[in-house]
Design an enzyme around this catalytic site. Structure first.
Site, short mmCIF file in Angstrom:
data_model
loop_
_atom_site.label_atom_id
_atom_site.label_comp_id
_atom_site.label_asym_id
_atom_site.label_seq_id
_atom_site.Cartn_x
_atom_site.Cartn_y
_atom_site.Cartn_z
N HIS A 12 -0.57 -12.85 0.95
CA HIS A 12 -1.52 -11.64 0.14
C HIS A 12 -2.48 -11.95 -1.16
CE1 HIS A 12 -2.24 -6.71 -0.05
NE2 HIS A 12 -3.38 -7.05 -0.79
N PHE B 36 -20.94 2.69 -2.71
CA PHE B 36 -21.91 3.68 -1.88
C PHE B 36 -21.17 4.39 -0.99
CE2 PHE B 36 -22.30 -1.21 -2.28
CZ PHE B 36 -23.61 -1.49 -2.39
N TYR C 289 0.38 -1.32 0.51
CA TYR C 289 -0.18 0.33 -0.38
C TYR C 289 0.92 1.33 0.14
CZ TYR C 289 -4.05 -2.89 1.42
OH TYR C 289 -4.75 -4.44 1.59
N ARG D 59 -15.47 0.01 -3.58
CA ARG D 59 -14.51 1.11 -3.67
C ARG D 59 -15.69 2.38 -3.84
NH1 ARG D 59 -10.61 -2.10 -4.55
NH2 ARG D 59 -10.79 -4.31 -5.45
N GLY D 60 -16.19 2.80 -3.41
CA GLY D 60 -16.82 4.58 -3.67
C GLY D 60 -18.34 4.06 -3.96
N SER E 74 -12.79 -3.49 0.41
CA SER E 74 -13.74 -3.06 -0.01
C SER E 74 -15.63 -3.10 -0.33
CB SER E 74 -13.43 -3.74 -1.34
OG SER E 74 -12.19 -3.15 -2.13
N PRO E 75 -16.39 -3.17 1.51
CA PRO E 75 -17.01 -3.50 1.75
C PRO E 75 -18.32 -2.51 1.15
CG PRO E 75 -15.85 -2.48 3.64
CD PRO E 75 -15.34 -3.01 2.09
N LEU E 76 -17.43 -1.25 0.64
CA LEU E 76 -18.06 -0.08 0.11
C LEU E 76 -17.40 -0.05 -1.42
CD1 LEU E 76 -17.96 2.49 2.99
CD2 LEU E 76 -19.57 1.10 3.08
#
Length: 327
Positions: free
Chosen positions: A121, A207, A56, A204-205, A200-202
């Site tokens: 990973h 939501f 990251y 990737r934006g 990425s529960p949203l």
């Protein structure tokens, strides 16, 4: 914040973790001051579980967390990941010498002598799962990690690793627009006492508030390659998302909070790790664990975003090349 167990034998952590991918600039530039403010806001809200990786920002995310730990003195549970290689002939490397060296670098950047959780990973197809589990067992016996995890794997790799040494957590993409883990992986984690950590529960934006807008993506940003955001698919996805956003507003909630509440409602071993690089965005969803969905809420969400509703794949072919398939 409500707590959940990080695996059957793991510690209690906050029901939401904080994904720290964006601290490395993945979704646009940020600053050290903004990163530290975001980490402060997360800690003040009760988030005790931070998820990062050596890739990251090529170490930037871990370095920022290490700086925050040094200046604040907090002791959250930290998960980090390694496996990607700079060797063009071997994109993923699970050999013990590679994982050990990468972990040592992560510990140095984080300024800690161990982490709660160390993930592979990706699974390297050239290294048997049993050998990977053995490497992780040795790192745990040496006290460098308290437990290990696997990312973007299928149920079969989980079973093979777990038979050698118990897996603490599995981290795969899972959200209202990516439902593949429901095809056996979430269930197998529950049966084995393994935490399931959706990244990425949203979406990737998608939501987020405001909703992600592909027209605003920088040309080099990785989301431009994701089929769901491309011109042939995005209008169809946006129409569905608009309806969901409107539903969340009728409940007096943000779409992000409802999307996370839906995940938490699925099973008690699920610990989502939404990410953000700003404290303001964090405040839009941090109260999700306090939301109790009703049967009417569940039915309406299923109507608005039924299984398989998203147009396009979650990755392009290159992005998906290192992901295990099981459906």
């Amino acid at each position: 914040m409500r707590q959940r167990h990080l695996g059957k034998n793991g510690p209690q952590v906050s029901a939401l973790g904080l994904g720290c991918l964006s601290f490395g600039g993945m979704f646009g530039p940020t600053t050290e001051a903004e990163t530290l403010r975001t980490l402060d806001a997360a800690w003040d809200a009760g988030i005790t579980f931070l998820d990062t990786a050596n890739r990251y920002g090529e170490g930037v995310s871990e370095t920022m967390i290490g700086q925050w730990l040094k200046t604040r003195g907090h002791r959250p549970h930290i998960a980090t990941k390694a496996a990607f290689s700079d060797d063009p002939a071997r994109r993923i490397d699970n050999r013990p010498e590679h994982l050990r060296a990468e972990l040592e670098g992560s510990l140095k950047r984080l300024r800690v002598d161990h982490v709660t959780l160390f993930y592979a990973h990706r699974h390297d197809p050239l290294v048997p799962a049993e050998d990977l589990a053995g490497t992780m067992q040795r790192l745990q016996e040496e006290g460098k990690i308290l437990g290990y995890g696997l990312s973007e794997i299928g149920p079969y790799t989980l079973e093979r690793c777990h038979a050698v040494h118990p897996v603490t957590a599995v981290q795969n993409e899972y959200s209202l627009w990516t439902r593949t883990p429901e095809l056996g992986l979430i269930q197998r984690c529950a049966q084995l006492g393994v935490a399931f950590v959706p990244f990425s529960p949203l979406a990737r934006g998608a939501f987020g508030t405001p909703m992600a807008d592909p027209a605003s993506f920088a040309p080099t940003e990785f989301r431009t390659r994701i089929p769901r955001f491309q011109a042939e698919n995005w209008p169809h996805n946006k129409a569905k998302l608009d309806a969901f956003h409107a539903f969340a507003r009728t409940r007096g909630l943000t779409p992000a909070a409802v999307a996370l509440a839906w995940l938490l409602d699925r099973a008690p071993h699920i610990i989502p790790i939404p990410g953000t690089r700003t404290a303001d965005h964090l405040r839009a969803w941090v109260l999700a664990p306090e939301i109790d969905l009703s049967d009417d809420d569940r039915q309406e969400i299923d109507r608005l975003l039924p299984l398989g509703w998203a147009w396009g794949d979650r990755y392009d072919d290159q992005q998906a090349a290192t992901v295990e398939r099981y459906s």
